[in-house]
Design an enzyme around this catalytic site. Structure first.
Site, PDB file in Angstrom:
ATOM      1  N   HIS A  80       0.841  -1.200   0.000  1.00 44.87           N
ATOM      2  CA  HIS A  80       0.000   0.000   0.000  1.00 44.87           C
ATOM      3  C   HIS A  80       0.876   1.249   0.000  1.00 44.87           C
ATOM      4  O   HIS A  80       1.722   1.417   0.873  1.00 44.87           O
ATOM      5  CB  HIS A  80      -0.914   0.013   1.232  1.00 44.87           C
ATOM      6  CG  HIS A  80      -2.076  -0.921   1.107  1.00 44.87           C
ATOM      7  ND1 HIS A  80      -3.221  -0.785   1.842  1.00 44.87           N
ATOM      8  CD2 HIS A  80      -2.268  -1.992   0.310  1.00 44.87           C
ATOM      9  CE1 HIS A  80      -4.079  -1.741   1.502  1.00 44.87           C
ATOM     10  NE2 HIS A  80      -3.520  -2.486   0.581  1.00 44.87           N
ATOM     11  N   TYR A 122      -9.413   5.067   7.477  1.00 37.86           N
ATOM     12  CA  TYR A 122      -9.570   5.400   8.900  1.00 37.86           C
ATOM     13  C   TYR A 122     -10.645   6.469   9.001  1.00 37.86           C
ATOM     14  O   TYR A 122     -10.516   7.536   8.392  1.00 37.86           O
ATOM     15  CB  TYR A 122      -8.259   5.939   9.471  1.00 37.86           C
ATOM     16  CG  TYR A 122      -7.176   4.892   9.656  1.00 37.86           C
ATOM     17  CD1 TYR A 122      -7.009   4.262  10.889  1.00 37.86           C
ATOM     18  CD2 TYR A 122      -6.308   4.535   8.630  1.00 37.86           C
ATOM     19  CE1 TYR A 122      -6.013   3.308  11.087  1.00 37.86           C
ATOM     20  CE2 TYR A 122      -5.311   3.582   8.817  1.00 37.86           C
ATOM     21  CZ  TYR A 122      -5.174   2.971  10.050  1.00 37.86           C
ATOM     22  OH  TYR A 122      -4.187   2.031  10.243  1.00 37.86           O
ATOM     23  N   PRO A 126      -4.392  -0.057  18.730  1.00 35.54           N
ATOM     24  CA  PRO A 126      -4.079  -0.487  17.361  1.00 35.54           C
ATOM     25  C   PRO A 126      -4.220   0.592  16.282  1.00 35.54           C
ATOM     26  O   PRO A 126      -3.875   0.348  15.127  1.00 35.54           O
ATOM     27  CB  PRO A 126      -5.066  -1.636  17.110  1.00 35.54           C
ATOM     28  CG  PRO A 126      -6.149  -1.444  18.100  1.00 35.54           C
ATOM     29  CD  PRO A 126      -5.561  -0.750  19.272  1.00 35.54           C
ATOM     30  N   TYR A 130       3.719   6.480  10.429  1.00 35.87           N
ATOM     31  CA  TYR A 130       2.913   5.320  10.045  1.00 35.87           C
ATOM     32  C   TYR A 130       3.752   4.280   9.321  1.00 35.87           C
ATOM     33  O   TYR A 130       3.634   3.078   9.568  1.00 35.87           O
ATOM     34  CB  TYR A 130       1.724   5.758   9.170  1.00 35.87           C
ATOM     35  CG  TYR A 130       0.682   4.683   9.015  1.00 35.87           C
ATOM     36  CD1 TYR A 130      -0.404   4.600   9.885  1.00 35.87           C
ATOM     37  CD2 TYR A 130       0.783   3.724   8.004  1.00 35.87           C
ATOM     38  CE1 TYR A 130      -1.354   3.608   9.755  1.00 35.87           C
ATOM     39  CE2 TYR A 130      -0.164   2.720   7.867  1.00 35.87           C
ATOM     40  CZ  TYR A 130      -1.228   2.678   8.751  1.00 35.87           C
ATOM     41  OH  TYR A 130      -2.160   1.669   8.616  1.00 35.87           O
TER      42      TYR A 130
HETATM   43  P1  FAD Z   1       1.647 -12.158  21.472  1.00 33.18           P
HETATM   44  O1  FAD Z   1       1.195 -12.167  20.063  1.00 33.18           O
HETATM   45  O2  FAD Z   1       0.655 -11.836  22.538  1.00 33.18           O
HETATM   46  O3  FAD Z   1       2.329 -13.573  21.769  1.00 33.18           O
HETATM   47  C1  FAD Z   1       2.675 -13.966  23.076  1.00 33.18           C
HETATM   48  C2  FAD Z   1       2.645 -15.480  23.141  1.00 33.18           C
HETATM   49  O4  FAD Z   1       3.030 -15.889  24.466  1.00 33.18           O
HETATM   50  C3  FAD Z   1       1.266 -16.047  22.905  1.00 33.18           C
HETATM   51  O5  FAD Z   1       1.329 -17.089  21.945  1.00 33.18           O
HETATM   52  C4  FAD Z   1       0.813 -16.544  24.273  1.00 33.18           C
HETATM   53  O6  FAD Z   1      -0.053 -17.663  24.185  1.00 33.18           O
HETATM   54  C5  FAD Z   1       2.138 -16.895  24.910  1.00 33.18           C
HETATM   55  N1  FAD Z   1       2.108 -16.874  26.381  1.00 33.18           N
HETATM   56  C6  FAD Z   1       1.425 -16.038  27.194  1.00 33.18           C
HETATM   57  N2  FAD Z   1       1.636 -16.338  28.477  1.00 33.18           N
HETATM   58  C7  FAD Z   1       2.478 -17.393  28.497  1.00 33.18           C
HETATM   59  C8  FAD Z   1       3.031 -18.170  29.544  1.00 33.18           C
HETATM   60  N3  FAD Z   1       2.773 -17.896  30.813  1.00 33.18           N
HETATM   61  N4  FAD Z   1       3.847 -19.192  29.206  1.00 33.18           N
HETATM   62  C9  FAD Z   1       4.121 -19.471  27.896  1.00 33.18           C
HETATM   63  N5  FAD Z   1       3.596 -18.772  26.871  1.00 33.18           N
HETATM   64  C10 FAD Z   1       2.781 -17.749  27.160  1.00 33.18           C
HETATM   65  N6  FAD Z   1       0.009  -4.469  15.450  1.00 33.18           N
HETATM   66  C11 FAD Z   1       0.511  -3.939  14.283  1.00 33.18           C
HETATM   67  O7  FAD Z   1       1.740  -3.754  14.192  1.00 33.18           O
HETATM   68  N7  FAD Z   1      -0.309  -3.644  13.215  1.00 33.18           N
HETATM   69  C12 FAD Z   1      -1.645  -3.843  13.269  1.00 33.18           C
HETATM   70  O8  FAD Z   1      -2.319  -3.622  12.271  1.00 33.18           O
HETATM   71  C13 FAD Z   1      -2.208  -4.352  14.505  1.00 33.18           C
HETATM   72  N8  FAD Z   1      -3.519  -4.595  14.624  1.00 33.18           N
HETATM   73  C14 FAD Z   1      -4.017  -5.177  15.761  1.00 33.18           C
HETATM   74  C15 FAD Z   1      -5.370  -5.393  15.843  1.00 33.18           C
HETATM   75  C16 FAD Z   1      -5.904  -5.986  17.001  1.00 33.18           C
HETATM   76  C17 FAD Z   1      -7.396  -6.216  17.072  1.00 33.18           C
HETATM   77  C18 FAD Z   1      -5.048  -6.366  18.086  1.00 33.18           C
HETATM   78  C19 FAD Z   1      -5.609  -7.021  19.329  1.00 33.18           C
HETATM   79  C20 FAD Z   1      -3.693  -6.143  18.003  1.00 33.18           C
HETATM   80  C21 FAD Z   1      -3.166  -5.531  16.860  1.00 33.18           C
HETATM   81  N9  FAD Z   1      -1.807  -5.294  16.732  1.00 33.18           N
HETATM   82  C22 FAD Z   1      -1.316  -4.697  15.584  1.00 33.18           C
HETATM   83  C23 FAD Z   1      -0.882  -5.652  17.818  1.00 33.18           C
HETATM   84  C24 FAD Z   1      -0.159  -6.986  17.592  1.00 33.18           C
HETATM   85  O9  FAD Z   1      -1.105  -7.990  17.330  1.00 33.18           O
HETATM   86  C25 FAD Z   1       0.690  -7.369  18.820  1.00 33.18           C
HETATM   87  O10 FAD Z   1       1.519  -6.287  19.130  1.00 33.18           O
HETATM   88  C26 FAD Z   1       1.538  -8.626  18.582  1.00 33.18           C
HETATM   89  O11 FAD Z   1       0.729  -9.774  18.648  1.00 33.18           O
HETATM   90  C27 FAD Z   1       2.644  -8.782  19.633  1.00 33.18           C
HETATM   91  O12 FAD Z   1       3.327  -9.992  19.465  1.00 33.18           O
HETATM   92  P2  FAD Z   1       4.018 -10.729  20.694  1.00 33.18           P
HETATM   93  O13 FAD Z   1       4.651 -11.944  20.132  1.00 33.18           O
HETATM   94  O14 FAD Z   1       4.887  -9.764  21.416  1.00 33.18           O
HETATM   95  O15 FAD Z   1       2.843 -11.091  21.684  1.00 33.18           O
HETATM   96  C1  PHB Z   2      -5.911  -4.721  10.655  1.00 36.23           C
HETATM   97  O1  PHB Z   2      -6.009  -4.927   9.442  1.00 36.23           O
HETATM   98  O2  PHB Z   2      -6.157  -5.607  11.501  1.00 36.23           O
HETATM   99  C2  PHB Z   2      -5.484  -3.378  11.135  1.00 36.23           C
HETATM  100  C3  PHB Z   2      -5.055  -2.436  10.212  1.00 36.23           C
HETATM  101  C4  PHB Z   2      -4.661  -1.180  10.660  1.00 36.23           C
HETATM  102  C5  PHB Z   2      -4.712  -0.881  11.998  1.00 36.23           C
HETATM  103  C6  PHB Z   2      -5.132  -1.828  12.914  1.00 36.23           C
HETATM  104  C7  PHB Z   2      -5.528  -3.091  12.480  1.00 36.23           C
HETATM  105  O3  PHB Z   2      -4.350   0.369  12.416  1.00 36.23           O
END
Ligand code: FAD
Ligand code: PHB
Length: 389
Positions: free
Chosen positions: A72, A200, A292, A384
Site C-alpha cells: 500500500h 480510517y 491499534p 505510520y
Molecule cells: P503475542 O502475540 O501476545 O504472543 C505472546 C505469546 O506468548 C502467545 O502465543 C501466548 O499464548 C504466549 N504466552 C502467554 N503467556 C504465556 C506463559 N505464561 N507461558 C508461555 N507462553 C505464554 N500491530 C501492528 O503492528 N499492526 C496492526 O495492524 C495491529 N492490529 C491489531 C489489531 C488488534 C485487534 C489487536 C488485538 C492487536 C493488533 N496489533 C497490531 C498488535 C499486535 O497484534 C501485537 O503487538 C503482537 O501480537 C505482539 O506480538 P508478541 O509476540 O509480542 O505477543
Molecule cells: C488490521 O487490518 O487488523 C489493522 C489495520 C490497521 C490498523 C489496525 C488493524 O491500524
C-alpha cells in the site's frame, strides 16, 4: 535440558527471535502455554512496515509475504463525510505491506519446524527463575512432569498477560499506563474490501476502520463501548452500524457477508521500564502495548527483536555485552515514539465518551490541517510507515 536462549511465548516476537538467532547459530527452545492451532487462530495485526519486512527477509520467511502481501502506497482518512488520501510513497518514499499476523506466524512456525528447532506447546506453569543470578533457568510442566531448562538468557516474549514481566519484583520495574474508555469490535469476512487502501474514519457515531487481508478477505473495526458483548452483535447489526459510519461512495461499494471471526479488543497504552532484568529481556507486548490505531504493535515487537537478536549475536560472537547493556534504552526510545503516535492517532480519530462540541471541532480542525498541510501529512506518514531502527 540446556539451551543458549530460552524463549517464553510462540507469538510473532518469540518465533521471529528464534529464527533470527537460529540463522546465526544460536540455539533456542521456545515454551508456549497454548497449542499451535490456538496461536494460529488469533486474528490480529495486518499492516507491516518495511523495516519488519526486512527482518522477515533476514529470517528467511518473506517468500510468501512478497507473493501474497498487498503493498500500500498510502491510506485514506475520512471525516465530515469526505475522504482524503495520505500518500506515504510520495511523502516518505516508503510503503507498508498488508499481510496478516496469522500468516507471518504460520510462516515462522513452518521455518522453525523445517530447521528442527524446538518449540514446546501446551507447556504449563512456565516460570523464569534466577534471571538476576548466575544460573538462569525456566521451569515448566508437561504431561504431568516438571522440567527445567538451563540457559544463558531468557527472552520474555509472552505478551501482555505473560509470566515474564510478572516475575520481576515490583521494586525493579515501573509501569506506565493509559486505558481508553472504548474498544474495537472487529469482524473478518470473505468479502472483497470496500476500497483498495485502508480507510480510517472519524465519525460522530464513533471511529471505524476498513482494512483487509487479501483481495477477497476484509477486516473491519468499529469503536464500541467497553460494556458491549460480542454475542449481542449479529453480523447484520455490525454491517448496519458500519454503513452508518461510511461515506456515501464506500457505503454503496460495501459488500457484506457472513463473518468468519468477530471479537472485541480493549484499547490500552502501556510501557514497562526497563526491558532488561539481569539475564532476562522483555520483547513485544510483554513490555508494551499500543492502541491499534497506528498499526504499531506488531512492528514494535519486530523492532525489539531486531535490537535483541543483534545484542545476543554480538555477545556470542564478539564476547561483548555492549548490545545487551544498551538493549533496554534503545528499544524504549523507539517504543515511546510509537506510543506517542498511537495515542495521537487514537485521540484524533475516536469519539471520546465525554467529548464536547468544542473537542469535536478541534478534532476536525486537526484532521483538516493534516490533510491540507504537507508538513503535517509528512509527520503522520513518517510515523505510520515506521521510523528507522
Ligand atoms: P503475542 O502475540 O501476545 O504472543 C505472546 C505469546 O506468548 C502467545 O502465543 C501466548 O499464548 C504466549 N504466552 C502467554 N503467556 C504465556 C506463559 N505464561 N507461558 C508461555 N507462553 C505464554 N500491530 C501492528 O503492528 N499492526 C496492526 O495492524 C495491529 N492490529 C491489531 C489489531 C488488534 C485487534 C489487536 C488485538 C492487536 C493488533 N496489533 C497490531 C498488535 C499486535 O497484534 C501485537 O503487538 C503482537 O501480537 C505482539 O506480538 P508478541 O509476540 O509480542 O505477543
Ligand atoms: C488490521 O487490518 O487488523 C489493522 C489495520 C490497521 C490498523 C489496525 C488493524 O491500524
Amino acid at each position: 535440558m540446556r539451551t543458549q536462549v530460552a524463549i517464553i511465548g510462540a507469538g510473532p516476537s518469540g518465533l521471529l527471535l528464534g529464527q533470527l538467532l537460529h540463522r546465526q547459530g544460536i540455539e533456542t527452545v521456545i515454551l508456549e502455554n497454548r497449542s499451535a492451532d490456538y496461536v494460529l487462530g488469533r486474528i490480529r495485526a495486518g499492516v507491516i512496515e518495511q523495516g519488519m519486512v526486512g527482518l522477515l527477509e533476514q529470517a528467511g520467511v518473506a517468500e510468501r509475504l512478497h507473493k501474497e502481501g498487498l503493498v500500500h502506497d498510502g491510506t485514506e482518512l475520512a471525516f465530515a463525510g469526505a475522504r482524503h488520501r495520505i500518500d506515504f510513497k510520495k511523502l516518505t518514499g516508503k510503503t507498508v505491506t498488508v499481510y496478516g499476523q496469522t500468516e507471518i506466524t504460520r510462516d515462522l512456525m513452518e521455518a522453525r519446524t523445517a530447521c528442527g528447532a524446538q518449540t514446546i506447546y501446551e507447556a504449563e506453569d512456565v516460570m523464569p527463575l534466577d534471571f538476576d543470578g548466575a544460573k538462569p533457568h525456566v521451569r515448566y510442566r508437561k504431561d504431568g512432569k516438571d522440567i527445567e531448562i538451563e540457559c544463558d538468557f531468557i527472552a520474555g516474549c509472552d505478551g501482555f498477560h505473560g509470566v515474564s514481566r510478572q516475575s520481576v519484583p515490583a521494586t525493579s520495574i515501573e509501569n506506565f499506563e493509559r486505558v481508553y474508555p472504548f474498544g474495537w469490535l472487529g469482524i473478518l469476512s470473505e468479502t472483497p474490501p470496500v476500497s483498495e487502501e485502508l480507510i480510517y474514519i472519524n465519525h460522530e457515531r464513533g471511529f471505524a476502520l476498513c482494512s483487509m487481508r487479501s483481495p477477497t478477505r476484509s477486516r473491519y473495526y468499529l469503536q464500541c463501548s467497553l460494556a458491549e458483548h460480542v454475542e449481542d452483535w449479529t453480523d447484520a447489526r455490525f454491517w448496519d452500524e458500519l454503513k452508518l459510519r461510511l461515506d456515501d461512495q464506500a457505503r454503496e461499494r460495501l459488500v457484506t457477508g457472513p463473518s468468519i471471526e468477530k471479537s472485541i479488543a480493549p484499547l490500552r497504552s502501556f510501557v514497562a521500564e526497563p526491558m532488561r532484568f539481569g539475564r532476562m529481556f522483555l520483547a513485544g507486548d510483554a513490555a508494551h502495548i499500543v492502541p491499534p490505531t497506528g498499526a504499531k504493535g506488531l512492528n514494535l515487537a519486530a523492532s525489539d527483536v531486531h535490537y535483541l537478536s543483534g545484542a545476543l549475536v554480538e555477545f556470542y560472537r564478539e564476547k561483548s555485552s555492549a548490545g545487551i547493556d544498551h538493549y533496554s534504552a534503545r528499544a524504549l526510545s523507539r517504543v515511546w515514539k510509537a506510543e506517542r503516535f498511537s495515542w495521537w492517532m487514537t485521540t484524533l480519530l475516536h469519539r471520546m465518551p465525554e467529548s464536547s462540541g468544542f473537542d469535536r471541532r478541534l478534532q476536525h480542525a486537526e484532521l483538516d490541517y493534516l490533510v491540507s498541510s504537507p508538513a503535517a501529512a509528512m509527520a503522520m506518514a513518517e510515523n505510520y510507515v515506521g521510523l528507522p531502527y
